[in-house]
Design an enzyme around this catalytic site. Structure first.
Site, PDB file in Angstrom:
ATOM      1  CG  HIS A   1      39.064  37.270  28.778  1.00 42.95           C
ATOM      2  ND1 HIS A   1      39.977  38.143  29.327  1.00 42.95           N
ATOM      3  CD2 HIS A   1      37.964  37.374  29.556  1.00 42.95           C
ATOM      4  CE1 HIS A   1      39.447  38.743  30.383  1.00 42.95           C
ATOM      5  NE2 HIS A   1      38.227  38.291  30.532  1.00 42.95           N
TER       6      HIS A   1
ATOM      7  CG  ASP B   1      34.335  38.087  30.997  1.00 37.98           C
ATOM      8  OD1 ASP B   1      35.202  38.898  30.621  1.00 37.98           O
ATOM      9  OD2 ASP B   1      34.531  37.280  31.906  1.00 37.98           O
TER      10      ASP B   1
END
Length: 530
Positions: free
Chosen positions: A216, A252
């Site tokens: 992430h 992301d």
């Protein structure tokens, strides 16, 4: 498919509810359908503006994973809620019937820019704008490419209301993932972020078994080497990775495999609140393009001018746009092995240094901790910050135990000799309410010095409160800011606050301690000052 006839599939059931006319529509057609169905309005800039109330963010308490032979021993159940196979099958049957009574928009897309790991994703949406959202966010195959069997199928139906007693969920909202059949069901919520995070959760389960670390994080690239940016919401991950001097790989979600880093997605889902043309020029420019979705962003009903400062609906306003809307985005979505890893934290307690160098054990400790801090809500009148720990900087999306991801990260760092840094974008000269936010110019200067090697070759001292190596000097930065204790008006107040945060780190790390070696345990913060 009922529980009595359930079977296991190598690929998901090829459920298709949409007419051919609603398959793989591009932006203009999806705009037309969204406007015709009153799903949103067009901003003066050309963006499509939508609202997601009552859900303006994810619903983590409504997310479930099917517990079966594949997942029983593999999933970290302390962090994931379970649903039985029979309950999922009933939910699948009911949502399928619900979908057959509506127009459904289908997108056949790809995830993972590395061809070795690329997967086919089929997303079937009740809303046209959801179909545009996921078309923006995932990788779009060449037009006219033959449709093939999907590796993951997602059905999204905001108008479907789950029944807890029938479907084994908590409320009328449900996000259910079946890793065996490779199907995700999302019902009772308009918040589009659930769709992309369903894909991410699936990859977080699948890829570690293939030796790929799912992350992430944001990533960018440069001739001097690639960089990876871990960070929770509000720490600056998207802002700091969008550097005009470096190619943006993605903002992301990424994988780290044998060939290097690769983007899972083909778009960006950036926070929009208080978006500034001055401080975030690349993202601001992207927000004004046709095809962009503005989610819960304020808009004047007459002039259709967008107001990025409007938080009346939520602080979590969002922009969804294709990656190539960023002028310096990587065309391949890939980079080599990173030279630097940046772990971002927004320390509202104001005690962490603005930047610190981490050794491999410290990097694993802070990766497993996933620390940031938020300011207390105004509704309770408190001024004390609130510590937030989200392991691997993404606990809600981690189906496996954090040690699975942490061990992969540590191995990659050691093998490729990666420099690791903790970058604090939070407060200085005191905690929230007393001090001030770290100047963005200071943060950018420190980041630049870390990435170009200027910091690594300089002198360091060991911070006596957290055991972190902090630079003595950094180009273009006031050296007094590099020692956070010296910026406080009271050394005693600083020491007391630092000790409090150290205790929070220790309490949070206790569940992970049995899964790491002594070196990582010894990397824990320790207040050496009295």
């Amino acid at each position: 498919m009922t529980a009595q006839t359930r079977v296991t599939f190598d690929r998901p059931v090829e459920a298709t509810f949409s007419l051919d006319e609603f398959h793989d529509l591009e932006a203009a057609r999806l705009y037309e359908e969204a406007l015709k169905r009153k799903e949103g309005v067009i901003a003066r800039s050309g963006a499509l503006v939508v609202e997601t109330a009552p859900h303006t963010g994810r619903s983590p308490n409504d997310k479930f994973v099917v517990r079966d032979e594949l997942t029983d021993k593999a999933v970290w159940w302390d962090n994931n809620q379970s649903m039985s196979a029979a309950q999922f099958d009933q939910l699948y049957d009911d949502m399928s019937q619900h979908a057959r009574e509506r127009d459904i928009f289908t997108q056949n897309l790809l995830c993972c820019a590395d061809p070795e790991h690329q997967l086919r994703i089929r997303v079937q949406c009740e809303f046209a704008w959801h179909s545009l959202f996921i078309r923006n966010l995932l990788i779009r195959p060449p037009r006219g490419e033959a449709r093939s069997a999907a590796d993951l199928t997602i059905l999204v139906s905001p108008s479907f209301k789950a029944t807890p007693s029938r479907h084994g969920c908590r409320s009328q909202t449900v996000i259910a993932l079946d890793f065996t059949r490779r199907i995700a069901l999302i019902g009772g919520t308009r918040y589009a972020g659930e769709i992309k995070k369903a894909v991410f959760t699936f990859l977080n389960f699948l890829l570690p078994a293939r030796g790929v670390l799912p992350m992430h994080c944001a990533a960018n690239d440069h001739a001097s080497g690639a960089a990876v940016f871990f960070g929770l919401s509000g720490t600056g991950k998207t802002t700091l990775s969008a550097d005009p001097q470096r190619a943006l790989v993605g903002d992301d979600e990424h994988g780290w495999g044998e060939s290097g880093v690769f983007n899972f997605e083909g778009g960006c889902y950036a926070k929009a609140i208080r978006l500034s043309r001055e401080f975030e020029p690349e993202i601001h420019a992207a927000s004004e393009r046709f095809g962009v979705i503005l989610e819960n962003v304020g808009i004047d009903p007459e002039t259709r001018r967008v107001d990025f400062d409007d938080d009346s609906k939520t602080e979590n306003t969002r922009i969804a746009y294709p990656l190539d809307f960023i002028s310096n985005a990587s065309s391949e979505g890939r980079a080599g092995h990173p030279k630097n890893i940046i772990m971002l934290t927004c320390d509202a307690f104001g005690v962490l240094p603005p930047i610190a160098r981490l050794d491999p054990a410290q990097a694993m400790y802070h990766f497993l901790s996933g620390y940031t801090a938020r300011v207390a809500g105004t509704e309770n009148g408190l001024r004390e910050p609130q510590a937030v720990f989200s392991t691997c900087f993404g606990a809600p999306f981690m189906p496996r135990h954090p040690s699975a991801y942490g061990n992969l990260l540590r191995e990659r760092i050691a093998r490729h000799g990666v420099n690791c840094w903790l970058l604090n974008t939070g407060w200085t000269e005191g905690r929230f309410g007393d001090g001030k936010r770290m100047p963005i110019a200071t943060t950018r200067a420190l980041l630049r010095a870390a990435l170009d090697g200027a910091l690594a070759h300089g002198a360091f001292r060991r911070d006596s409160y957290f055991g972190l190596e902090t630079p003595l000097l950094a180009p273009g930065v006031d050296s007094s800011l590099l020692d956070p204790a010296s910026t406080w008006s009271s050394r005693e107040d600083y020491a007391n606050t630092a000790r409090k945060l150290v205790e929070m780190f220790h309490a949070n790390f206790e569940p992970f301690a049995p899964f790491v070696d002594r070196e990582v345990k010894d990397a824990a913060p320790r207040c050496e000052s009295t």
